[in-house]
Design an enzyme around this catalytic site. Structure first.
Site, short mmCIF file in Angstrom:
data_model
loop_
_atom_site.label_atom_id
_atom_site.label_comp_id
_atom_site.label_asym_id
_atom_site.label_seq_id
_atom_site.Cartn_x
_atom_site.Cartn_y
_atom_site.Cartn_z
N HIS A 1 31.78 48.10 56.41
CA HIS A 1 32.52 47.30 55.42
C HIS A 1 32.32 47.89 54.02
CE1 HIS A 1 33.89 43.54 53.38
NE2 HIS A 1 32.99 43.94 52.50
N GLU A 2 31.08 48.19 53.68
CA GLU A 2 30.80 48.76 52.35
C GLU A 2 31.46 50.13 52.19
OE1 GLU A 2 29.54 47.02 50.04
OE2 GLU A 2 28.86 45.36 51.27
N HIS B 1 35.00 49.90 51.18
CA HIS B 1 35.26 49.76 49.74
C HIS B 1 35.34 51.13 49.06
CE1 HIS B 1 35.24 45.47 49.40
NE2 HIS B 1 34.01 45.32 49.85
N GLU C 1 38.37 42.60 50.05
CA GLU C 1 37.43 42.22 51.11
C GLU C 1 38.11 42.26 52.48
OE1 GLU C 1 34.29 42.06 50.78
OE2 GLU C 1 34.48 42.30 48.62
N ASP D 1 37.06 44.66 55.54
CA ASP D 1 36.79 44.10 56.87
C ASP D 1 37.62 44.82 57.93
OD1 ASP D 1 34.92 42.30 56.08
OD2 ASP D 1 36.21 40.52 56.18
ZN LIG Z 1 32.91 43.58 50.42
#
Ligand SMILES: [Zn+2]
Length: 422
Positions: free
Chosen positions: A279-280, A283, A363, A367
């Site tokens: 997930h990170e 980003h 977000e 995801d």
């Molecule tokens: Zn996040």
């Protein structure tokens, strides 16, 4: 005439902001209370009733505390501006320093000290009463005050030279001072993005490279799969201060790093850690950080151009309780910086949902990225643990959430992830 109109506009926005925030908070509290008696069906097998109720109580306690600080901060804002606090403060300092740069820097420093002193009892209460009551505080009082001293010294070491540069530009760079200041400010922001993870954060926490070899191999495999080159995978001793767990990224270029709180690492299974990391990485790979920086730069350019205009408008000072001619032979540059910083949030508050909206969109994208490169079910179980451990409510008021939350509500996120599994 203009100044009276501006005072009225300012007060109207303060009242509007207060009304909206109190209304959202009361909705939120009511909503959480209504759902306190049962764990939402979709989480029924995963989260115990006791944990759900703790999250409800914690959310309500924090929301009420937020209202208290809001009320106090509003009084302080009005005290500094309309009731003449800044005007009084500047006269006192001027009598001590006389005209010049010393007066300007002293005014900024005095303001920072006074605001810090007002915030202090609230910070203390939050840590040692509120967080303590719910078992989240891990800080000793010694550490709290050591942080305070360290933070203040650091703030002065960074803030005073920066203020000196900005005030010098304001005084000597002519009509386009705000444009030069924007360049300096942008450069400063970029510098901080490098210095924060590498120099500043280590002053407060210990960062150790991830040691667990099998976990490391798993993570390096993931990074290779998604094409991400970084040696910066760190564990932070977050447990020194709080039982809250988290993971975050910071920096850019060679300074970019991913940080896991030790509290989180201790709770998650290796495959869950991999999913959180994915997930990170999402980003990073989806350029959310670059986008955020670009927006931030564009906004600061707009705000500085506005400040460039306001600086020359007597009604802006008069309307906020400051007489711009009160100090003979002294420019009002430091004063206008303070006024601008104080009142800007009042006028921008209602735009908050736009920022939240963008953040929540990012977000979802991160995801989806994680679901693509790891097993979405692992991210779901990691999220459930994080919600439970942090006592984050599963049942926020939808409107409150839309207004403030940088992350989508758990149920929405998990529903979306479950769709990716099917
Ligand atoms: Zn996040």
């Amino acid at each position: 005439m203009y100044s009276l109109a501006f005072s009225i506009l300012f007060v109207s926005f303060i009242v509007l902001t207060l009304l909206v925030r109190f209304w959202l908070a009361s909705r939120h509290i009511r909503h959480v209370l209504t759902h306190r008696s049962a764990v939402p069906a979709e989480f029924a097998e995963k989260i115990r009733l006791a944990a759900h109720q703790k999250a409800a109580d914690y959310t309500i306690a924090r929301t009420k505390f937020g209202l208290l600080t809001l009320a106090v901060n509003t009084l302080v804002l009005v005290g500094f501006t309309l009731l003449g606090g800044l005007q009084w403060l500047s006269l006192q300092i001027f009598q001590a320093t006389g005209p010049g740069m010393a007066y300007q820097l002293a005014l900024l420093a005095a303001f920072a000290l006074i605001s810090g002193a007002i915030d202090l009892p609230f910070d203390y209460y939050k840590q040692f009463k509120l967080e303590q009551r719910f078992g989240f505080n891990k800080m000793s009082k010694g550490l709290f005050f050591a942080d305070l001293v360290k933070g203040s010294l650091l703030g002065a070491a960074i803030g005073l030279p920066l203020a000196w540069v900005v005030l010098t530009l304001m005084g000597k760079a002519g009509d386009l001072w705000w444009l030069y200041t924007w360049m300096v400010w942008s450069g400063f922001q970029l510098l901080m993005m490098v210095l924060f993870p590498t120099v500043i954060a280590p002053l407060f926490n210990k960062f150790t490279p991830l040691e667990d070899q099998s976990l490391k191999a798993r993570i390096e495999g993931l990074m290779q799969r998604v094409g991400f080159a970084s040696k910066g995978l760190f564990v932070m001793d977050g447990s020194k201060r709080s039982a809250h767990g988290n993971a975050y990224f910071s920096g850019f270029g060679a300074a970019k790093r991913i940080v896991f709180f030790d509290t989180l690492l201790a709770r998650l299974q290796p495959q869950e850690i991999e999913a959180v990391l994915a997930h990170e990485l999402g980003h990073f790979k989806l350029k959310h950080i670059v986008k955020r920086v670009v927006v931030m730069f564009a906004m600061s350019l707009g705000f500085l151009a506005l400040l460039g205009f306001l600086k020359t408008q007597p009604w802006f000072y008069d309307g906020l309780g400051v007489n711009p001619l009160a100090l003979p032979g002294q420019s009002n540059d430091a004063m206008v910086l303070l006024l601008f910083m104080l009142v800007l949030p009042v006028f921008t508050f209602l735009f908050g949902p736009l920022t939240s909206l963008t953040s929540r969109k990012h977000e979802f994208e991160a995801d989806a990225f994680a679901a693509k490169h790891t097993d979405a079910r692992d991210l779901v179980s990691a999220l459930v643990k994080m919600y439970e451990d942090n006592a984050s409510t599963l049942t926020p008021d939808p409107l409150h959430s839309a207004f403030y939350d940088s992350h989508p509500p758990a149920s929405v996120r998990i529903r979306q992830l479950n769709l990716a599994v099917q």
